[in-house]
Design an enzyme around this catalytic site. Structure first.
Site, PDB file in Angstrom:
ATOM      1  N   LYS A 108       1.046  -0.803  -0.198  1.00 12.81           N
ATOM      2  CA  LYS A 108       0.336   0.176  -0.053  1.00 12.81           C
ATOM      3  C   LYS A 108       0.733   1.508  -0.161  1.00 12.81           C
ATOM      4  O   LYS A 108       1.665   1.339   0.618  1.00 12.81           O
ATOM      5  CB  LYS A 108      -0.645  -0.042   1.208  1.00 12.81           C
ATOM      6  CG  LYS A 108      -2.207   0.788   1.097  1.00 12.81           C
ATOM      7  CD  LYS A 108      -3.017   1.079   2.372  1.00 12.81           C
ATOM      8  CE  LYS A 108      -2.233   1.450   3.537  1.00 12.81           C
ATOM      9  NZ  LYS A 108      -2.655   3.121   4.017  1.00 12.81           N
ATOM     10  N   ASP A 163      -3.358   4.747  -2.793  1.00 16.90           N
ATOM     11  CA  ASP A 163      -4.207   4.679  -0.824  1.00 16.90           C
ATOM     12  C   ASP A 163      -3.950   6.286  -1.103  1.00 16.90           C
ATOM     13  O   ASP A 163      -3.783   6.720  -0.294  1.00 16.90           O
ATOM     14  CB  ASP A 163      -4.294   3.935  -0.033  1.00 16.90           C
ATOM     15  CG  ASP A 163      -4.683   4.884   0.714  1.00 16.90           C
ATOM     16  OD1 ASP A 163      -6.193   4.944   1.005  1.00 16.90           O
ATOM     17  OD2 ASP A 163      -4.314   3.996   2.620  1.00 16.90           O
ATOM     18  N   LYS A 209      -7.100   8.261  -1.601  1.00 16.68           N
ATOM     19  CA  LYS A 209      -8.454   8.583  -1.336  1.00 16.68           C
ATOM     20  C   LYS A 209      -8.537   9.550  -2.314  1.00 16.68           C
ATOM     21  O   LYS A 209      -8.850  10.961  -1.577  1.00 16.68           O
ATOM     22  CB  LYS A 209      -8.462   9.048  -0.350  1.00 16.68           C
ATOM     23  CG  LYS A 209      -7.688   7.559   1.261  1.00 16.68           C
ATOM     24  CD  LYS A 209      -8.288   7.482   2.607  1.00 16.68           C
ATOM     25  CE  LYS A 209      -7.690   6.734   3.298  1.00 16.68           C
ATOM     26  NZ  LYS A 209      -6.121   6.495   3.577  1.00 16.68           N
ATOM     27  N   ASP A 242     -12.714  14.569  -5.009  1.00 13.85           N
ATOM     28  CA  ASP A 242     -12.666  16.012  -6.147  1.00 13.85           C
ATOM     29  C   ASP A 242     -14.140  16.378  -7.175  1.00 13.85           C
ATOM     30  O   ASP A 242     -15.077  15.134  -6.558  1.00 13.85           O
ATOM     31  CB  ASP A 242     -11.776  16.449  -6.658  1.00 13.85           C
ATOM     32  CG  ASP A 242     -11.179  17.605  -6.815  1.00 13.85           C
ATOM     33  OD1 ASP A 242     -12.471  18.145  -7.189  1.00 13.85           O
ATOM     34  OD2 ASP A 242      -9.897  18.040  -6.555  1.00 13.85           O
ATOM     35  N   THR A 293     -12.199   6.794  10.176  1.00 13.01           N
ATOM     36  CA  THR A 293     -12.719   6.173  11.301  1.00 13.01           C
ATOM     37  C   THR A 293     -12.184   7.303  12.426  1.00 13.01           C
ATOM     38  O   THR A 293     -12.620   7.091  13.742  1.00 13.01           O
ATOM     39  CB  THR A 293     -12.160   4.684  11.577  1.00 13.01           C
ATOM     40  OG1 THR A 293     -10.435   4.643  10.802  1.00 13.01           O
ATOM     41  CG2 THR A 293     -12.745   3.499  11.050  1.00 13.01           C
ATOM     42  N   ARG A 305       2.409  -1.947  11.311  1.00 14.94           N
ATOM     43  CA  ARG A 305       3.486  -1.694  12.114  1.00 14.94           C
ATOM     44  C   ARG A 305       3.449  -3.072  12.498  1.00 14.94           C
ATOM     45  O   ARG A 305       4.164  -3.422  12.609  1.00 14.94           O
ATOM     46  CB  ARG A 305       2.379  -0.596  13.000  1.00 14.94           C
ATOM     47  CG  ARG A 305       3.228   0.991  12.841  1.00 14.94           C
ATOM     48  CD  ARG A 305       2.388   1.980  13.543  1.00 14.94           C
ATOM     49  NE  ARG A 305       0.706   1.905  13.101  1.00 14.94           N
ATOM     50  CZ  ARG A 305       0.169   2.531  13.556  1.00 14.94           C
ATOM     51  NH1 ARG A 305       1.157   3.590  15.210  1.00 14.94           N
ATOM     52  NH2 ARG A 305      -1.316   2.431  13.358  1.00 14.94           N
TER      53      ARG A 305
END
Ligand code: C5P
Length: 251
Positions: A41, A68, A70, A73, A132, A224
């Site tokens: 990613k 990624d 996002k 527009d 989130t 992580r």
């Protein structure tokens, strides 16, 4: 269209390449993990730092890319960004559902046209529903009359109507999205943690790989727990083993 990986369990695993040092550092991660995860990613952090070169270099090393960024527009601009993403050869990219149904539909059409023109596979086009980091109170502040969970499902349905292939859904929303959007809708889930905790972790509602896959997620985004592990390859292989257990739960 459901481009679901169903061969090796690791194909369901997406490694979040959230690094910001020299590009050689990022590429060392790609070389170390390319045979242990299904996709890399590239998010805002690494794309802002390295640009399209990072996508080219991952692909040159045999890796697949989830871009990624996002996109959010007007429909015309997002459609052009979708075309550029396809030309970079990404396997997956995303837009914001709050950009609207027309924007989402145009993003998918543009991706399909660009893939045809390049004689390449159509990437999976995902929508991000509600970040989130936003809760019910934030939504009330924006003027929404519904909860974050309700808005998530509403936007997922809208995305599906627009022809979007799937959504990024938090661990807590996987089952509901699966129920509402059906088997063929792709669900990509971050917030995955194995039994070993990460010190100072900011992910609150987490699932193990087996839980998330068992509830119906198709791809898991993991950063992580692999990036900070003492033995990252071992951590990725452990996750893949747990994914295999989750796949058995689904049968
Ligand atoms: O390090 P960790 O496993 O938490 O990384 C998860 C990745 O998924 C990060 O790149 C993060 O930006 C992304 N993400 C997330 N939660 C969301 C959406 C995306 O953690 N709701």
């Amino acid at each position: 269209m459901k481009n679901i990986p169903n061969n090796a369990p690791r194909e369901h695993l997406i490694f979040a390449l959230d690094v910001a040092g020299e590009i050689e550092e990022a590429l060392a991660w790609v070389e170390r993990l390319r045979d242990h995860v299904g996709m890399f990613k590239v998010g805002k952090e690494s794309f802002a730092g390295y640009g399209p070169e990072i996508v080219r270099e991952i692909r040159a090393r045999g890796g697949k890319v989830f871009l990624d960024l996002k996109f959010h527009d007007i429909p015309h601009t997002v459609a052009r960004a979708a075309e550029a993403s396809v030309r970079m050869g990404v396997s997956m990219f995303n837009v914001h559902a709050l950009g609207g149904e027309k924007m989402m539909a145009e993003a998918v059409s543009a991706a399909v046209r660009a893939a045809r023109a390049a004689d390449s596979a159509v990437p999976i086009v995902l929508a991000v529903t509600v970040l989130t980091s936003l809760g019910d109170d934030d939504l009330k502040g924006f003027g929404f009359q519904c909860s974050a969970g309700e808005l998530t499902l509403h936007l997922a349905k809208m995305a599906k109507n627009a022809g979007i292939h799937g959504v990024v859904a938090s661990a807590r929303d996987v089952s509901a999205v699966r129920e509402v959007c059906g088997r063929d809708f792709v669900i990509v889930t971050p917030g995955i943690r194995s039994a070993t905790d990460i010190p100072g972790d900011d992910q609150k509602r987490t699932l193990t790989p087996a839980d998330a896959i068992g509830r119906g997620a198709d791809y898991l985004v993991v950063g992580r727990p692999i990036l900070l592990a003492q033995d990252p390859v071992h951590a990725a292989d452990d996750m893949a083993g747990d994914i295999a257990a989750g796949l058995l739960l689904r049968q």
